[in-house]
Design an enzyme around this catalytic site. Structure first.
Site, PDB file in Angstrom:
ATOM      1  N   THR A  87       0.677  -1.204  -0.239  1.00  0.00           N
ATOM      2  CA  THR A  87      -0.561  -0.088   0.341  1.00  0.00           C
ATOM      3  C   THR A  87       1.142   1.074   0.050  1.00  0.00           C
ATOM      4  OG1 THR A  87      -1.343  -1.295   1.649  1.00  0.00           O
ATOM      5  CG2 THR A  87      -2.041   0.595   1.009  1.00  0.00           C
ATOM      6  N   ARG A 136      -2.010   5.225   7.553  1.00  0.00           N
ATOM      7  CA  ARG A 136      -1.967   3.736   8.079  1.00  0.00           C
ATOM      8  C   ARG A 136      -2.015   4.402   9.298  1.00  0.00           C
ATOM      9  NH1 ARG A 136      -0.706  -1.895   5.551  1.00  0.00           N
ATOM     10  NH2 ARG A 136      -2.341  -0.854   4.557  1.00  0.00           N
TER      11      ARG A 136
HETATM   12  C1  MLT Z   1      -4.348  -4.591   5.243  1.00  0.00           C
HETATM   13  O1  MLT Z   1      -3.539  -3.030   5.311  1.00  0.00           O
HETATM   14  O2  MLT Z   1      -5.148  -5.153   5.809  1.00  0.00           O
HETATM   15  C2  MLT Z   1      -3.707  -5.842   4.033  1.00  0.00           C
HETATM   16  O3  MLT Z   1      -3.613  -5.682   3.019  1.00  0.00           O
HETATM   17  C3  MLT Z   1      -4.183  -7.014   4.331  1.00  0.00           C
HETATM   18  C4  MLT Z   1      -3.532  -7.864   6.142  1.00  0.00           C
HETATM   19  O4  MLT Z   1      -2.655  -7.148   5.850  1.00  0.00           O
HETATM   20  O5  MLT Z   1      -3.573  -8.797   5.915  1.00  0.00           O
END
Ligand code: MLT
Length: 343
Positions: A87, A136
């Site tokens: 991401t 995030r």
């Molecule tokens: C998230 O950040 O939620 C990921 O894309 C999926 C994961 O961590 O399992």
């Protein structure tokens, strides 16, 4: 007859290069808010606008010179307080492909380790006049706090177990690439539904686009009253997989309490792992998806992850296009301008 994976990949590469033209032929269409905090509050038109815009932007990444001047002079700051490979890289590359200036800050390099609050960090960053903030954070609602504090547009890149909107959008784009339409498809999401922001965002997105969403998980991984989200729920994978068009595997979110919910990885795989035998219960042309990071031999067998039904790497490529679209719609022609105009 359904297109083969190779045919879809070929078609995706053959799309003509050209100027960015939005679905309505204008460049002023925008999202309704200055932020993208989740899928729950987007309407279908906004989802379709992002997907169409992403479709138009895909070809930029296949050019010899992978850059357009669309967001020249705009600045995007990525604030990542949780680990991320796909991401974060995807947002960084997306901003650069659109010529925005980008800066990435992670938890370990931010003043948060010195005790600064998220709101103070946000206010200080805001004082440097960024156009967009991508965040995030492990806390559900962190992106909303930032959006309420800052006049810059805020994009949620995952807030705890709450939402991960760009993941659901890139998943929808990938499903559309391989299946044409999403409406009426049987989409199975299985694994740690309870702790997964990917599951939550996907349920909202796919339901809004008309899919029949089925979730499957051991009882400890299914939220209480999950059917209230409009999904069919199973405690075994096999009945869920029957007749599936799309099978989406999820990782066990060990960092969010998932560890306590099952006895061992081997037992989990035996009961809930996506093996070739289990995948055979789905439609012959079913596609297999995973948001990554994958735990091979836990939620998915290696020969399925790397097999002919897997579109996992196409998801990653589409993630770039979706993030370019979101940056473009919020900073380029979008809500940020509308907010300025209204001020
Ligand atoms: C998230 O950040 O939620 C990921 O894309 C999926 C994961 O961590 O399992």
């Amino acid at each position: 007859m359904a297109e083969t994976r190779e045919a879809v990949a070929g078609r995706m590469n053959d799309e003509p290069a050209g100027e960015l033209v939005l679905p309505n032929g204008q460049t002023t269409e925008s999202l309704k808010h200055k932020d993208l905090l989740g899928i729950e509050h987007l309407d279908v038109e906004e989802i379709r606008l992002i997907l169409e815009t992403a479709q138009h932007l895909k070809e930029i990444s296949r050019r010899a010179i992978k850059k357009v001047p669309t967001l020249r002079g705009k600045s995007v700051i990525n604030l990542f307080f949780e680990p991320s490979t796909r991401t974060r890289t995807s947002f960084e590359i997306a901003a650069k492909r659109l010529s925005a200036d980008t800066q990435s800050i992670s938890a370990s390099t931010s003043a948060v380790v010195k005790g600064e609050t998220l709101i103070d960090t946000a206010r200080n960053i805001e004082a440097m006049f960024p156009d967009l903030l991508v965040i995030r954070h492990a806390c559900p609602g962190a992106a909303k706090i930032l959006a309420d504090t800052c006049s810059a547009g805020v994009i949620n890149a995952g807030d705890g177990a709450h939402e991960h909107p760009t993941q659901a959008l890139l998943d929808a784009l990938t499903i559309r690439d391989f299946k044409g339409e999403i409406e009426g498809l049987r989409v199975v999401i299985f694994g740690d539904i309870a702790h997964s922001r990917v599951a939550r965002s996907n349920i909202h997105c796919l339901r809004k686009l008309g899919a029949d969403v089925v979730v499957a998980a051991p009882p400890t991984f299914l939220p209480y009253d999950v059917e209230a989200l409009g999904v069919e729920a199973h405690h075994r994978l096999e009945p869920a997989l029957e007749g599936a068009d799309v099978v989406m595997a999820l990782r066990i979110q060990l960092e969010r309490g998932g560890k306590l919910s099952f006895p061992s990885s081997r037992e989990y795989f035996n009961l809930f792992g996506l093996s070739r035998e289990r995948l055979a219960l789905a439609k012959e042309d079913a596609i297999v998806m995973h948001p990554g990071p994958m735990n091979r031999g836990v939620e998915i067998a290696s020969d399925v992850a790397d097999g002919p039904s897997s579109v996992i790497l196409e998801q990653v490529s589409n993630g770039l296009a979706v993030r370019m679209a979101v940056l473009y719609l919020l900073a380029g022609s979008g809500a940020a301008k509308n907010v300025e105009a209204a001020a």
